[in-house]
Scaffold this motif. Structure first.
Motif, mmCIF file in Angstrom:
data_model
loop_
_atom_site.group_PDB
_atom_site.id
_atom_site.type_symbol
_atom_site.label_atom_id
_atom_site.label_comp_id
_atom_site.label_asym_id
_atom_site.label_seq_id
_atom_site.Cartn_x
_atom_site.Cartn_y
_atom_site.Cartn_z
ATOM 1 N N TYR A 1 -48.566 -35.271 22.413
ATOM 2 C CA TYR A 1 -47.717 -34.418 23.266
ATOM 3 C C TYR A 1 -47.489 -35.088 24.620
ATOM 4 O O TYR A 1 -46.405 -35.037 25.181
ATOM 5 C CB TYR A 1 -48.365 -33.043 23.494
ATOM 6 C CG TYR A 1 -48.246 -32.104 22.312
ATOM 7 C CD1 TYR A 1 -46.991 -31.710 21.852
ATOM 8 C CD2 TYR A 1 -49.366 -31.610 21.670
ATOM 9 C CE1 TYR A 1 -46.870 -30.846 20.762
ATOM 10 C CE2 TYR A 1 -49.262 -30.745 20.589
ATOM 11 C CZ TYR A 1 -48.011 -30.372 20.138
ATOM 12 O OH TYR A 1 -47.895 -29.526 19.065
ATOM 13 N N SER A 2 -48.530 -35.713 25.138
ATOM 14 C CA SER A 2 -48.440 -36.354 26.451
ATOM 15 C C SER A 2 -47.356 -37.427 26.483
ATOM 16 O O SER A 2 -46.652 -37.594 27.489
ATOM 17 C CB SER A 2 -49.800 -36.957 26.808
ATOM 18 O OG SER A 2 -49.765 -37.525 28.081
ATOM 19 N N PHE A 3 -47.183 -38.133 25.361
ATOM 20 C CA PHE A 3 -46.145 -39.161 25.292
ATOM 21 C C PHE A 3 -44.774 -38.561 25.591
ATOM 22 O O PHE A 3 -44.020 -39.061 26.431
ATOM 23 C CB PHE A 3 -46.150 -39.834 23.915
ATOM 24 C CG PHE A 3 -45.012 -40.806 23.742
ATOM 25 C CD1 PHE A 3 -45.103 -42.087 24.250
ATOM 26 C CD2 PHE A 3 -43.833 -40.428 23.110
ATOM 27 C CE1 PHE A 3 -44.046 -42.984 24.128
ATOM 28 C CE2 PHE A 3 -42.776 -41.313 22.981
ATOM 29 C CZ PHE A 3 -42.880 -42.587 23.486
ATOM 30 N N GLY A 4 -44.426 -37.479 24.907
ATOM 31 C CA GLY A 4 -43.126 -36.829 25.134
ATOM 32 C C GLY A 4 -43.003 -36.247 26.532
ATOM 33 O O GLY A 4 -41.937 -36.291 27.153
ATOM 34 N N LEU A 5 -44.109 -35.691 27.028
ATOM 35 C CA LEU A 5 -44.086 -35.115 28.383
ATOM 36 C C LEU A 5 -43.851 -36.204 29.422
ATOM 37 O O LEU A 5 -43.154 -35.990 30.413
ATOM 38 C CB LEU A 5 -45.398 -34.371 28.677
ATOM 39 C CG LEU A 5 -45.668 -33.118 27.824
ATOM 40 C CD1 LEU A 5 -47.060 -32.552 28.121
ATOM 41 C CD2 LEU A 5 -44.607 -32.039 28.073
ATOM 42 N N HIS A 6 -44.423 -37.388 29.199
ATOM 43 C CA HIS A 6 -44.230 -38.483 30.159
ATOM 44 C C HIS A 6 -42.879 -39.154 29.988
ATOM 45 O O HIS A 6 -42.260 -39.569 30.969
ATOM 46 C CB HIS A 6 -45.337 -39.535 30.009
ATOM 47 C CG HIS A 6 -46.576 -39.178 30.744
ATOM 48 N ND1 HIS A 6 -47.644 -38.566 30.140
ATOM 49 C CD2 HIS A 6 -46.897 -39.293 32.056
ATOM 50 C CE1 HIS A 6 -48.580 -38.334 31.049
ATOM 51 N NE2 HIS A 6 -48.156 -38.760 32.212
ATOM 52 N N ASN A 7 -42.413 -39.289 28.742
ATOM 53 C CA ASN A 7 -41.186 -40.038 28.509
ATOM 54 C C ASN A 7 -39.958 -39.149 28.678
ATOM 55 O O ASN A 7 -39.271 -39.199 29.693
ATOM 56 C CB ASN A 7 -41.232 -40.698 27.115
ATOM 57 C CG ASN A 7 -40.120 -41.715 26.964
ATOM 58 O OD1 ASN A 7 -38.948 -41.391 27.033
ATOM 59 N ND2 ASN A 7 -40.476 -42.982 26.792
ATOM 60 N N LYS A 8 -39.675 -38.305 27.706
ATOM 61 C CA LYS A 8 -38.407 -37.551 27.755
ATOM 62 C C LYS A 8 -38.388 -36.520 28.894
ATOM 63 O O LYS A 8 -37.355 -36.327 29.529
ATOM 64 C CB LYS A 8 -38.150 -36.852 26.408
ATOM 65 C CG LYS A 8 -36.781 -36.175 26.354
ATOM 66 C CD LYS A 8 -36.412 -35.669 24.964
ATOM 67 C CE LYS A 8 -35.025 -35.003 24.985
ATOM 68 N NZ LYS A 8 -34.604 -34.501 23.673
ATOM 69 N N LEU A 9 -39.534 -35.850 29.145
ATOM 70 C CA LEU A 9 -39.541 -34.826 30.202
ATOM 71 C C LEU A 9 -39.641 -35.448 31.595
ATOM 72 O O LEU A 9 -38.684 -35.437 32.360
ATOM 73 C CB LEU A 9 -40.675 -33.814 29.985
ATOM 74 C CG LEU A 9 -40.868 -32.811 31.136
ATOM 75 C CD1 LEU A 9 -39.605 -32.000 31.411
ATOM 76 C CD2 LEU A 9 -42.038 -31.869 30.867
ATOM 77 N N MET A 10 -40.801 -36.007 31.938
ATOM 78 C CA MET A 10 -40.998 -36.489 33.316
ATOM 79 C C MET A 10 -40.147 -37.719 33.597
ATOM 80 O O MET A 10 -39.791 -37.976 34.751
ATOM 81 C CB MET A 10 -42.482 -36.744 33.599
ATOM 82 C CG MET A 10 -43.314 -35.466 33.715
ATOM 83 S SD MET A 10 -42.667 -34.222 34.893
ATOM 84 C CE MET A 10 -42.722 -35.157 36.437
ATOM 85 N N GLY A 11 -39.776 -38.491 32.552
ATOM 86 C CA GLY A 11 -38.845 -39.597 32.755
ATOM 87 C C GLY A 11 -37.547 -39.083 33.378
ATOM 88 O O GLY A 11 -37.078 -39.599 34.397
ATOM 89 N N GLN A 12 -36.983 -38.044 32.790
ATOM 90 C CA GLN A 12 -35.725 -37.490 33.304
ATOM 91 C C GLN A 12 -35.937 -36.799 34.662
ATOM 92 O O GLN A 12 -35.125 -36.943 35.576
ATOM 93 C CB GLN A 12 -35.111 -36.519 32.287
ATOM 94 C CG GLN A 12 -34.728 -37.210 30.973
ATOM 95 C CD GLN A 12 -33.779 -36.373 30.113
ATOM 96 O OE1 GLN A 12 -32.666 -36.088 30.522
ATOM 97 N NE2 GLN A 12 -34.230 -36.010 28.931
ATOM 98 N N VAL A 13 -37.048 -36.055 34.773
ATOM 99 C CA VAL A 13 -37.331 -35.375 36.046
ATOM 100 C C VAL A 13 -37.493 -36.402 37.168
ATOM 101 O O VAL A 13 -36.976 -36.216 38.277
ATOM 102 C CB VAL A 13 -38.598 -34.486 35.910
ATOM 103 C CG1 VAL A 13 -39.082 -33.995 37.275
ATOM 104 C CG2 VAL A 13 -38.321 -33.308 34.984
ATOM 105 N N ASN A 14 -38.183 -37.495 36.887
ATOM 106 C CA ASN A 14 -38.369 -38.519 37.917
ATOM 107 C C ASN A 14 -37.057 -39.224 38.285
ATOM 108 O O ASN A 14 -36.868 -39.613 39.443
ATOM 109 C CB ASN A 14 -39.424 -39.545 37.474
ATOM 110 C CG ASN A 14 -40.822 -38.956 37.482
ATOM 111 O OD1 ASN A 14 -41.100 -37.983 38.192
ATOM 112 N ND2 ASN A 14 -41.719 -39.528 36.678
ATOM 113 N N VAL A 15 -36.165 -39.377 37.314
ATOM 114 C CA VAL A 15 -34.836 -39.942 37.629
ATOM 115 C C VAL A 15 -34.105 -39.025 38.621
ATOM 116 O O VAL A 15 -33.438 -39.487 39.534
ATOM 117 C CB VAL A 15 -34.009 -40.144 36.339
ATOM 118 C CG1 VAL A 15 -32.529 -40.409 36.670
ATOM 119 C CG2 VAL A 15 -34.569 -41.304 35.521
#
Lengths: 199, 199
Positions: free
Chosen positions: A79-93
């Motif tokens: 789950y952490s992978f998706g939270l870091h990539n698709k979720l927080m990746g976009q939020v950080n952008v």
């Protein structure tokens, strides 16, 4: 307008670039190609990307990965992978981009149908898509300088059906072109805080 | 039924316990009190909790924390707190609980209104609530042995208005009792995959 499309070489990204580039200056960012290299999972990589592009009016993100596994096999790490990539990746952008965008600029993110209509193996996607839709509805009320934010939530894409069809039986696919129209509506329109459902 | 209520000493939790305990055996779990001690942010603590309670028919979670900060002050670390506590805390209670619940048992989680109606400072809550609603809609289609899962998404609670009112102007609060009814509907009914909106 000057538009940065992250994931501009992907299935949906190519159609977004095609739709927007006839009217706008489009810069493509991607993990392994494009005009600028970026790994959205890495915040330093996002910062470096923004240092290389100036005078942006819009940022579109058509990128983000999650694991597809049976619920019984999902772990906190998966789950952490998706939270870091698709979720927080976009939020950080978004968070890193606020100071780089021109006044009244826009962010357009990507979620997907799986938090509305779950499929087997899709628990991480359902979680991450729901988080993104919620974040975007929120961020619209706090962004400064007239900045806007929307998210496109498409069903499965026709061009991806060769590999995805077994997981999406009964789902009517939309073309990447149809999805691209929603990104155009976000970038070239005036909405904010919207979840554009394309299905 | 034998029902475990995590966060059973909180504002909503007390009402859930009151509503259910007249008809069921209720075990209260909490960070600092109750029948069992648990910190849902810590997966080992969740495992220890399940080792201490047997023969469960239902698990209710009325617990989970996020940071409330202006969007401009939110950082990946502050988002991570909410993702680990309110989101993955509840998800891990489900994942670890699957093998402990009796056949046809139920999980009832807690999200909240802020992914539907954002308030200033609430970006982490909007993200986490959206993720939880998506996860629950998904998990319902993959849970084994007739296990059910629902989530209660209440607006601001009357009993919390003394401290929350400035952040929720114009929101009509609901009593903890009204919220508790939705948990009862989940535990004692037959639904699964539902987001119970209480507002």
């Amino acid at each position: 307008m000057k538009v940065l499309v992250i994931g501009g070489n992907g299935t949906i990204g190519k159609s977004i670039v095609k739709e927007l580039s006839s009217r706008h200056e489009v810069i493509i960012a991607g993990r392994s190609g494009g005009d600028v290299v970026v790994d959205i999972e890495n915040i330093d990589s996002i910062r470096k990307m923004y240092e290389q592009v100036n005078d942006l009016d819009a940022v579109v993100i058509a990128s983000g990965k999650v694991h597809f596994k049976p619920l019984a096999e999902m772990t906190p790490e998966l789950y952490s992978f998706g939270l870091h990539n698709k979720l927080m990746g976009q939020v950080n952008v978004v968070q890193e981009g606020i100071k780089h965008l021109n006044d009244k600029g826009s962010f357009t993110l990507t979620s997907g149908i799986l938090n509305r209509e779950p499929i087997i193996l899709g628990s991480s996607a359902a979680m991450v898509n729901g988080a993104l839709d919620g974040f975007v509805k929120h961020a619209a009320i706090e962004l400064p300088r007239g900045l806007r934010i929307n998210i496109v939530s498409p069903t499965v894409i026709s061009e991806a059906m060769e590999s995805y069809a077994p997981f999406f039986r009964g789902f009517k696919p939309v073309s990447a072109y149809e999805a691209a129209l929603a990104y155009s509506k976000s970038v070239e329109g005036a909405h904010t805080g919207q979840v554009y459902i394309v299905e």
